[in-house]
Design an enzyme around this catalytic site. Structure first.
Site, short mmCIF file in Angstrom:
data_model
loop_
_atom_site.label_atom_id
_atom_site.label_comp_id
_atom_site.label_asym_id
_atom_site.label_seq_id
_atom_site.Cartn_x
_atom_site.Cartn_y
_atom_site.Cartn_z
N SER A 12 -24.59 -36.15 -22.12
CA SER A 12 -25.33 -35.57 -23.24
C SER A 12 -25.00 -34.09 -23.36
CB SER A 12 -26.85 -35.75 -23.03
OG SER A 12 -27.27 -35.06 -21.86
N ILE A 14 -23.82 -30.38 -23.92
CA ILE A 14 -22.51 -29.74 -23.87
C ILE A 14 -21.49 -30.67 -23.23
CG2 ILE A 14 -21.19 -27.88 -22.77
CD1 ILE A 14 -23.65 -26.07 -23.18
N ARG A 34 -25.86 -38.85 -13.29
CA ARG A 34 -26.79 -39.64 -12.48
C ARG A 34 -27.47 -40.76 -13.25
NH1 ARG A 34 -30.39 -34.99 -9.69
NH2 ARG A 34 -30.48 -34.33 -11.87
N ASP A 55 -24.00 -37.82 -8.11
CA ASP A 55 -24.90 -36.69 -7.91
C ASP A 55 -24.06 -35.56 -7.31
OD1 ASP A 55 -26.73 -34.79 -7.08
OD2 ASP A 55 -28.06 -36.20 -6.06
N VAL A 56 -23.85 -34.50 -8.06
CA VAL A 56 -22.94 -33.44 -7.61
C VAL A 56 -23.47 -32.68 -6.41
CG1 VAL A 56 -21.91 -33.14 -9.91
CG2 VAL A 56 -23.87 -31.71 -9.23
N ASN A 82 -19.92 -29.28 -15.45
CA ASN A 82 -20.94 -29.03 -16.46
C ASN A 82 -22.35 -29.39 -15.98
OD1 ASN A 82 -21.96 -28.70 -19.35
ND2 ASN A 82 -22.43 -30.86 -18.95
N TYR A 147 -32.20 -19.61 -11.49
CA TYR A 147 -31.13 -20.06 -12.38
C TYR A 147 -30.10 -18.96 -12.58
CZ TYR A 147 -28.96 -21.71 -16.74
OH TYR A 147 -28.06 -22.10 -17.71
N LYS A 151 -26.09 -18.96 -11.60
CA LYS A 151 -25.02 -18.78 -12.57
C LYS A 151 -24.18 -17.54 -12.26
CE LYS A 151 -25.79 -22.44 -15.08
NZ LYS A 151 -24.83 -23.56 -15.06
N THR A 182 -29.34 -27.81 -27.06
CA THR A 182 -29.28 -28.95 -26.15
C THR A 182 -30.68 -29.35 -25.73
OG1 THR A 182 -29.17 -27.54 -24.19
CG2 THR A 182 -27.07 -28.13 -25.22
#
Length: 250
Positions: A12, A14, A34, A55-56, A82, A147, A151, A182
């Site tokens: 979904s 991006i 996932r 699952d990264v 992503n 967050y 990043k 998004t």
């Protein structure tokens, strides 16, 4: 020979827009995520694509999945990191669990995927590591300490990696979208409305007030930047953090 791309968080937003653009450009695309249901739905809209459940943040799962992809389909030439999540809280109410969740999925996940991808990419002499970061990786936003830290870490990791990769044919870059239309942003708008009683228009205005164009970025605009970095013509672009943000960050 058609090049192969793996897009994490590809079901979904991006990620899906990136996958759709790469499919249109002739790449063989595998989506990772996932949610099996979401991935199946996305693949149905992208003829010729496939998907893997992943699952990264699961180190063993990442390594095993990459090895299986290489064995079954050949080495992915393009890795789009992503997968991500965004949670907000005032700094003093940021729990250790929230802190770790944000670093795990946004930073450690990108690290694990990249580490798994590099040996085969370096062996073949071509590869693109493209990580979807955020303008939060270039500046700061209130109530997003975890967050934003994650990043910033992604951008720093990308720059360090690019120096190691120089001359190998593999590049590492980050794309840093501003607030993008998004599910994550829509959830944030809903959260603002719930907590403050603002209207939807006021909540959106708060997000776009520093954007010179006064609007959200579209996922397709981010996908365009990713597609350019994925191409052979971007071989000289390495270690960059490219803002896709209507001029919000310069």
């Amino acid at each position: 020979m058609m090049k192969r791309a793996l897009v994490t968080g590809g079901g979904s937003g991006i990620g899906f827009s990136v996958a759709r653009r790469l499919c249109a450009d002739g790449f063989l695309v595998t989506l990772a995520g996932r949610s099996g249901g979401r991935l199946k739905e996305a693949c149905a809209r992208l003829p010729g694509s496939g998907y893997v459940l992943l699952d990264v943040t699961d180190e063993a799962g990442v390594d095993a999945t990459w090895q299986r992809l290489v064995a079954e389909n050949g080495t992915p030439d393009i890795l789009i990191n992503n997968a991500g999540a965004a949670e907000t809280a005032p700094f003093e109410r940021t729990s250790t669990d929230l802190w770790h969740r944000m670093l795990d999925v946004n930073l450690t996940g990108a690290f694990l995927m990249t580490r798994a991808a590099l040996p085969q990419m370096k062996k073949t002499g071509f590869g693109r590591i493209i990580t979807v970061a955020s303008t939060a990786g270039l500046t700061g936003y209130a109530y997003t300490a975890a967050y934003t830290a994650a990043k910033h870490g992604v951008v720093g990791m990308t720059r360090a990696l690019a120096l190691e990769l120089a001359g190998t044919g593999v590049t590492a870059n980050a794309v840093c979208p501003g607030f993008t239309d998004t599910d994550i942003v829509r959830d944030s708008v809903a959260n603002i409305i719930e907590k403050t009683g603002r209207s939807k228009e006021d909540a959106l205005s708060a997000m776009t007030k520093n954007n010179p164009e006064g609007r959200l970025v579209t996922p397709d605009e981010v996908a365009d930047a990713v597609a350019w970095l994925a191409g052979v013509g971007a071989s000289a672009i390495n270690g960059q953090a490219i803002a896709v943000a209507c001029g919000e960050v310069m």
